[in-house]
Design a protein around this motif. Structure first.
Motif, PDB file in Angstrom:
ATOM      1  N   ARG A  44       0.884  -1.246   0.028  1.00  0.00           N
ATOM      2  CA  ARG A  44       0.182   0.095   0.131  1.00  0.00           C
ATOM      3  C   ARG A  44       1.022   1.200   0.115  1.00  0.00           C
ATOM      4  N   GLU A  45       0.393   2.369  -0.549  1.00  0.00           N
ATOM      5  CA  GLU A  45       1.161   3.485  -0.956  1.00  0.00           C
ATOM      6  C   GLU A  45       0.335   4.813  -0.753  1.00  0.00           C
ATOM      7  N   PHE A  46       1.002   5.653  -0.236  1.00  0.00           N
ATOM      8  CA  PHE A  46       0.499   7.080  -0.066  1.00  0.00           C
ATOM      9  C   PHE A  46       0.237   7.642  -1.298  1.00  0.00           C
ATOM     10  N   VAL A  47      -0.895   8.338  -1.409  1.00  0.00           N
ATOM     11  CA  VAL A  47      -1.127   9.082  -2.532  1.00  0.00           C
ATOM     12  C   VAL A  47      -1.361  10.687  -2.415  1.00  0.00           C
ATOM     13  N   TRP A  52      -7.451  19.733   7.410  1.00  0.00           N
ATOM     14  CA  TRP A  52      -8.858  20.095   7.672  1.00  0.00           C
ATOM     15  C   TRP A  52      -9.365  21.199   7.152  1.00  0.00           C
ATOM     16  N   SER A  53      -8.666  22.377   6.745  1.00  0.00           N
ATOM     17  CA  SER A  53      -9.364  23.424   6.302  1.00  0.00           C
ATOM     18  C   SER A  53      -9.031  23.366   4.678  1.00  0.00           C
ATOM     19  N   GLY A  54      -8.351  22.467   4.308  1.00  0.00           N
ATOM     20  CA  GLY A  54      -7.993  22.518   2.694  1.00  0.00           C
ATOM     21  C   GLY A  54      -6.999  23.208   2.313  1.00  0.00           C
ATOM     22  N   GLY A  55      -6.450  23.950   3.169  1.00  0.00           N
ATOM     23  CA  GLY A  55      -5.338  25.045   2.799  1.00  0.00           C
ATOM     24  C   GLY A  55      -4.046  24.528   2.717  1.00  0.00           C
ATOM     25  N   SER A  56      -3.840  23.360   3.076  1.00  0.00           N
ATOM     26  CA  SER A  56      -2.351  22.356   2.718  1.00  0.00           C
ATOM     27  C   SER A  56      -2.750  21.176   2.113  1.00  0.00           C
ATOM     28  N   THR A  57      -1.900  20.888   1.021  1.00  0.00           N
ATOM     29  CA  THR A  57      -1.953  19.573   0.454  1.00  0.00           C
ATOM     30  C   THR A  57      -0.497  18.868   0.254  1.00  0.00           C
ATOM     31  N   TYR A  58      -0.516  17.671   0.018  1.00  0.00           N
ATOM     32  CA  TYR A  58       0.710  17.280  -0.048  1.00  0.00           C
ATOM     33  C   TYR A  58       0.726  15.860  -0.808  1.00  0.00           C
ATOM     34  N   TYR A  59       1.535  15.679  -1.866  1.00  0.00           N
ATOM     35  CA  TYR A  59       1.500  14.399  -2.795  1.00  0.00           C
ATOM     36  C   TYR A  59       2.725  13.600  -2.788  1.00  0.00           C
ATOM     37  N   ALA A  60       2.432  12.325  -3.185  1.00  0.00           N
ATOM     38  CA  ALA A  60       3.610  11.498  -3.687  1.00  0.00           C
ATOM     39  C   ALA A  60       4.088  11.958  -4.861  1.00  0.00           C
ATOM     40  N   ASP A  61       5.369  11.692  -5.013  1.00  0.00           N
ATOM     41  CA  ASP A  61       6.116  12.348  -6.278  1.00  0.00           C
ATOM     42  C   ASP A  61       5.264  11.728  -7.573  1.00  0.00           C
ATOM     43  N   SER A  62       5.021  10.236  -7.289  1.00  0.00           N
ATOM     44  CA  SER A  62       4.622   9.750  -8.621  1.00  0.00           C
ATOM     45  C   SER A  62       3.291  10.228  -9.016  1.00  0.00           C
ATOM     46  N   ILE A  69      -6.019  16.803  -4.920  1.00  0.00           N
ATOM     47  CA  ILE A  69      -6.898  16.528  -3.909  1.00  0.00           C
ATOM     48  C   ILE A  69      -7.463  17.709  -3.327  1.00  0.00           C
ATOM     49  N   SER A  70      -9.156  17.770  -2.993  1.00  0.00           N
ATOM     50  CA  SER A  70      -9.671  18.828  -2.431  1.00  0.00           C
ATOM     51  C   SER A  70     -10.641  18.336  -1.589  1.00  0.00           C
TER      52      SER A  70
END
Length: 124
Positions: A44-47, A52-62, A69-70
């Motif tokens: 299993r891998e992180f995507v 909580w506010s939607g103001g910060s996001t982070y993604y896997a490099d792939s 994400i929203s």
């Protein structure tokens, strides 16, 4: 909280899909949300994750630059817009949640709630 993910399906390479995850409960706006995936025979891998506010996001490099994400706290729903899909994106996608004031989390053990998963298949 209960999570219900939907929107998966079969798409050709280069196509797009939007996954949705509907959450029960009244504290949705206090949850950090995320998506993980698991392909057959792989771990299993992180995507992606969103605060909580939607103001910060982070993604896997792939997936960076292709996935977004929203969330809509009024609808208790988190989304994963997936563009320029590749065959290697084929997996079961899981919606996850944790009640936290943190910005976001990338490790599976950091999430308390998991949805049932939705299959995404990208054909070449």
């Amino acid at each position: 909280v209960q999570l219900q993910a939907y929107g998966g399906g079969l798409v050709q390479a280069g196509g797009f899909l939007r996954l949705s995850c509907a959450a029960s409960g009244r504290r949705f706006s206090s949850y950090v949300m995320g998506w993980f995936r698991q392909a057959p025979g792989k771990e299993r891998e992180f995507v992606a994750t969103i605060s909580w506010s939607g103001g910060s996001t982070y993604y896997a490099d792939s997936v960076k630059g292709r996935f977004t994400i929203s969330r809509d706290n009024a609808k208790n729903t988190v989304y994963l817009q997936m563009n320029s899909l590749k065959p290697e994106d084929t997996a079961v996608y899981y919606c996850v949640a944790v009640d936290s004031a943190g910005r976001w989390f990338v490790r599976a053990y950091e999430y308390d709630y998991w949805g049932q998963g939705t299959q995404v298949t990208v054909s070449s």
